[in-house]
Scaffold this active site. Structure first.
Site, PDB file in Angstrom:
ATOM      1  N   GLU A   1       0.930  -1.212   0.053  1.00  0.00           N
ATOM      2  CA  GLU A   1       0.012   0.012  -0.388  1.00  0.00           C
ATOM      3  C   GLU A   1       0.933   1.198   0.106  1.00  0.00           C
ATOM      4  O   GLU A   1       1.509   1.612   0.925  1.00  0.00           O
ATOM      5  CB  GLU A   1      -0.855   0.176   1.148  1.00  0.00           C
ATOM      6  CG  GLU A   1      -1.883   1.406   1.336  1.00  0.00           C
ATOM      7  CD  GLU A   1      -2.625   1.231   2.626  1.00  0.00           C
ATOM      8  OE1 GLU A   1      -2.922   2.579   2.947  1.00  0.00           O
ATOM      9  OE2 GLU A   1      -2.709   0.286   3.180  1.00  0.00           O
TER      10      GLU A   1
ATOM     11  N   ARG B   1       0.441  10.413   0.641  1.00  0.00           N
ATOM     12  CA  ARG B   1       0.998  11.340   1.420  1.00  0.00           C
ATOM     13  C   ARG B   1       2.080  12.108   0.921  1.00  0.00           C
ATOM     14  O   ARG B   1       2.700  13.084   1.652  1.00  0.00           O
ATOM     15  CB  ARG B   1       1.030  10.789   2.739  1.00  0.00           C
ATOM     16  CG  ARG B   1      -0.071  10.265   3.400  1.00  0.00           C
ATOM     17  CD  ARG B   1       0.349   9.437   4.735  1.00  0.00           C
ATOM     18  NE  ARG B   1      -0.711   8.865   5.375  1.00  0.00           N
ATOM     19  CZ  ARG B   1      -0.428   8.153   6.392  1.00  0.00           C
ATOM     20  NH1 ARG B   1       0.498   8.287   7.536  1.00  0.00           N
ATOM     21  NH2 ARG B   1      -1.488   7.542   7.094  1.00  0.00           N
TER      22      ARG B   1
ATOM     23  N   THR C   1      -4.513   6.063   1.914  1.00  0.00           N
ATOM     24  CA  THR C   1      -4.766   7.581   2.114  1.00  0.00           C
ATOM     25  C   THR C   1      -5.454   8.339   1.044  1.00  0.00           C
ATOM     26  O   THR C   1      -5.343   9.482   0.624  1.00  0.00           O
ATOM     27  CB  THR C   1      -3.657   8.407   2.528  1.00  0.00           C
ATOM     28  OG1 THR C   1      -2.671   7.429   3.265  1.00  0.00           O
ATOM     29  CG2 THR C   1      -3.998   9.552   3.312  1.00  0.00           C
TER      30      THR C   1
ATOM     31  N   LYS D   1     -11.072  -0.992   6.696  1.00  0.00           N
ATOM     32  CA  LYS D   1      -9.983  -0.738   7.312  1.00  0.00           C
ATOM     33  C   LYS D   1     -10.296   0.007   8.919  1.00  0.00           C
ATOM     34  O   LYS D   1     -11.207   0.832   8.860  1.00  0.00           O
ATOM     35  CB  LYS D   1      -9.067   0.632   6.597  1.00  0.00           C
ATOM     36  CG  LYS D   1      -8.024   0.965   7.150  1.00  0.00           C
ATOM     37  CD  LYS D   1      -7.165   1.960   6.253  1.00  0.00           C
ATOM     38  CE  LYS D   1      -6.078   2.622   7.132  1.00  0.00           C
ATOM     39  NZ  LYS D   1      -5.154   3.440   6.217  1.00  0.00           N
TER      40      LYS D   1
END
Length: 211
Positions: free
Chosen positions: A45, A49, A73, A133
């Site tokens: 993953e 960011r 994210t 998640k």
């Protein structure tokens, strides 16, 4: 709406730990992915960011085809679409919104939304989602909190992420409603910056044997 559950399960069940990667230099993306794959960790993953995250996803998708690279994210539908175009094979978000769900519905790749409260889980479940998640896992109440959710939500499973290290992962993975965990400890920033790929391979190997 549908979660594309079979596709998501095929990814989430491949390994007990999914590394959460924050890549600050494009040149690190391919050697990092190869180091993790050598250690038996193929599902990665890459978090959105950093400004180069999408480029990293594309680079890994092109150069390390044995890796299953997802985008994390992801905060809105535009990022979802951009990540898929870059080559992401699954999408992870810290929460869930209607625009994200709508984008997931027209996408060919599976979506793992974040859910932390009973209300969020119920909202997602009504939309056809039962794999989430759980973030931030340690800060949101930890193992005891997720244990408590297993009774009212017996058909729901989670990938806890946030504040988990290898010692804590062992305990999280004993829960019946945990399918895998996410963690950044597989690729510590200092090891990536100094190119300690063999060390990262060792960490990946240790993590791949947790379950």
């Amino acid at each position: 709406m549908s979660q594309k559950k079979e596709l998501l399960l095929a990814i989430m069940q491949k390994q007990p730990v999914i590394p959460v990667l924050l890549i600050e230099r494009l040149d690190d993306a391919i050697p990092l992915a190869r180091a993790l794959v050598r250690g038996g960790v193929k599902v990665l993953e890459v978090t959105l960011r950093t400004p180069i995250a999408l480029e990293c996803i594309k680079a890994i998708a092109d150069a390390v085809p044995e890796a299953i690279t997802g985008a994390g994210t992801v905060l809105d539908a535009g990022q979802f679409e951009d990540a898929e175009e870059a080559g992401a094979q699954f999408i992870v978000s810290p929460g869930v919104t209607d625009p994200l769900l709508q984008q997931a519905d027209v996408s060919k790749i599976p979506f793992l939304p974040g859910a932390m409260t009973p209300c969020e889980i119920m909202t997602g479940h009504e939309k056809g989602y039962d794999i989430f998640k759980f973030f931030p896992a340690e800060q949101a109440g930890g193992i005891e909190y997720l244990k408590a959710l297993s009774a009212p939500f017996s058909g729901v499973t989670f990938c806890p992420t946030g504040g988990i290290n290898i010692a804590k992962a062992i305990r999280w993975l004993t829960l019946s409603n945990v399918i895998c965990v996410g963690g950044s400890w597989l690729a510590p920033k200092e090891f990536v910056q100094t190119g300690q790929w063999d060390v990262i391979t060792t960490l990946a190997h240790e993590s791949s044997r947790l379950r």
